[in-house]
Design a protein around this motif. Structure first.
Motif, short mmCIF file in Angstrom:
data_model
loop_
_atom_site.label_atom_id
_atom_site.label_comp_id
_atom_site.label_asym_id
_atom_site.label_seq_id
_atom_site.Cartn_x
_atom_site.Cartn_y
_atom_site.Cartn_z
N PRO A 158 -6.83 41.24 30.59
CA PRO A 158 -6.42 42.27 31.84
C PRO A 158 -7.89 42.93 32.02
O PRO A 158 -8.64 43.19 31.21
CB PRO A 158 -5.47 43.06 31.02
N SER A 159 -8.34 43.03 33.33
CA SER A 159 -9.34 43.60 33.67
C SER A 159 -9.31 44.83 34.67
O SER A 159 -8.67 44.83 35.50
CB SER A 159 -10.26 42.53 34.41
N PHE A 167 -14.11 40.30 43.21
CA PHE A 167 -13.39 40.17 41.72
C PHE A 167 -11.87 40.33 41.60
O PHE A 167 -11.43 39.78 40.87
CB PHE A 167 -14.14 41.42 41.02
N LEU A 168 -11.43 41.05 42.48
CA LEU A 168 -9.90 41.44 42.49
C LEU A 168 -9.30 40.14 42.99
O LEU A 168 -8.21 39.95 42.33
CB LEU A 168 -9.48 42.69 43.39
N GLU A 169 -9.77 39.35 43.85
CA GLU A 169 -9.14 38.24 44.21
C GLU A 169 -9.34 37.11 43.29
O GLU A 169 -8.59 36.14 43.19
CB GLU A 169 -9.93 37.76 45.55
N THR A 170 -10.54 37.08 42.43
CA THR A 170 -10.93 35.95 41.60
C THR A 170 -10.32 36.14 40.17
O THR A 170 -9.70 34.98 39.46
CB THR A 170 -12.20 35.81 41.37
N LEU A 171 -10.30 37.28 39.59
CA LEU A 171 -9.73 37.52 38.36
C LEU A 171 -8.13 37.71 38.31
O LEU A 171 -7.57 38.08 39.19
CB LEU A 171 -10.10 38.95 37.56
N ASN A 208 -6.05 38.69 36.52
CA ASN A 208 -5.11 39.87 35.89
C ASN A 208 -6.14 41.13 35.96
O ASN A 208 -6.45 41.80 34.93
CB ASN A 208 -5.03 39.50 34.25
N ALA A 209 -6.27 41.61 37.19
CA ALA A 209 -7.29 42.49 37.51
C ALA A 209 -6.67 43.68 38.45
O ALA A 209 -5.86 43.37 39.21
CB ALA A 209 -8.68 42.15 38.20
N SER A 210 -7.24 44.83 38.31
CA SER A 210 -6.66 45.90 39.19
C SER A 210 -8.15 46.56 39.74
O SER A 210 -9.31 46.60 38.73
CB SER A 210 -5.90 47.01 38.53
N LEU A 211 -8.25 47.36 40.83
CA LEU A 211 -9.32 47.80 41.24
C LEU A 211 -9.21 49.38 41.53
O LEU A 211 -8.10 49.53 41.90
CB LEU A 211 -9.61 47.36 42.52
#
Length: 195
Positions: A94-95, A114-118, A120-123
């Motif tokens: 999770p990021s 980053f949001l599109e590539t990771l 399990n991420a949130s911005l």
């Protein structure tokens, strides 16, 4: 993982890797010069009158003045730099991506990339903030990290990986600078008891 205004999609050093060594050495002298560092200092902050101070300039130059920095940077340049972009998509933890809305150092498109590539991420956008959210908006940055560390998604990730620490993809905290790392580490230490 907590990423603050990271340049994870900038690969290599471009044509600098082809420079003769003496030109690379001259370039390093320019990079650590007061005028260039002053310009970078001005670009780093949204509120330049409060944060782009002479003291901030001195702190921003410290790494350039360390023994061995010149030689290390010349070696890095001539070796072509590093290539992190292909590794970003492999991060499964999770990021949280923290980004100063008014970052003038890195384009804000990197945040959405980053949001599109990771997977399990949130911005979280930090408003009224340049490239260094942990310095310019420390309360908002700490609150975002606290919320992330307290999230159910992160708790589930910790629970799933804690039984196999050797092969864990559990939470790792990373920041955009040493100051950011200190903030993240302090925030994490204060909150880990509740995660």
């Amino acid at each position: 993982i907590v990423l603050t205004d990271q340049k994870g999609f900038v690969d290599g050093v471009g044509p600098m890797s082809k420079l003769p060594k003496f030109l690379a050495q001259a370039g390093v002298q320019v990079l650590k010069s007061t005028p260039l560092r002053s310009s970078a200092n001005q670009m780093s902050y949204y509120d330049t009158s409060s944060y782009a101070t002479d003291d901030a300039l001195k702190i921003g130059r410290l790494h350039c003045l360390r023994e061995g920095w010149d030689e290390a940077l010349v070696s890095f340049m001539l070796d072509g730099g590093f290539y992190p972009s292909k590794k970003v998509e492999k991060i499964e933890a999770p990021s949280l991506i923290l980004w100063g809305r008014q970052d003038n150092i890195l384009e804000i498109e990197f945040a959405t990339k980053f949001l599109e590539t990771l997977p399990n991420a949130s911005l979280k956008w930090i408003e009224n903030c340049g490239h260094v959210p942990h310095l310019e908006q420390p309360s908002a940055t700490a609150e975002a990290i606290s919320t992330f560390l307290s999230s159910e998604e992160l708790k589930l990730s910790v629970d799933m990986t804690s039984s196999d620490a050797e092969n864990s993809n559990g939470p790792i905290l990373v920041a955009g600078s040493l100051a950011g790392a200190a903030l993240v580490g302090t925030t994490a230490a204060a909150l880990l008891g509740s995660v």
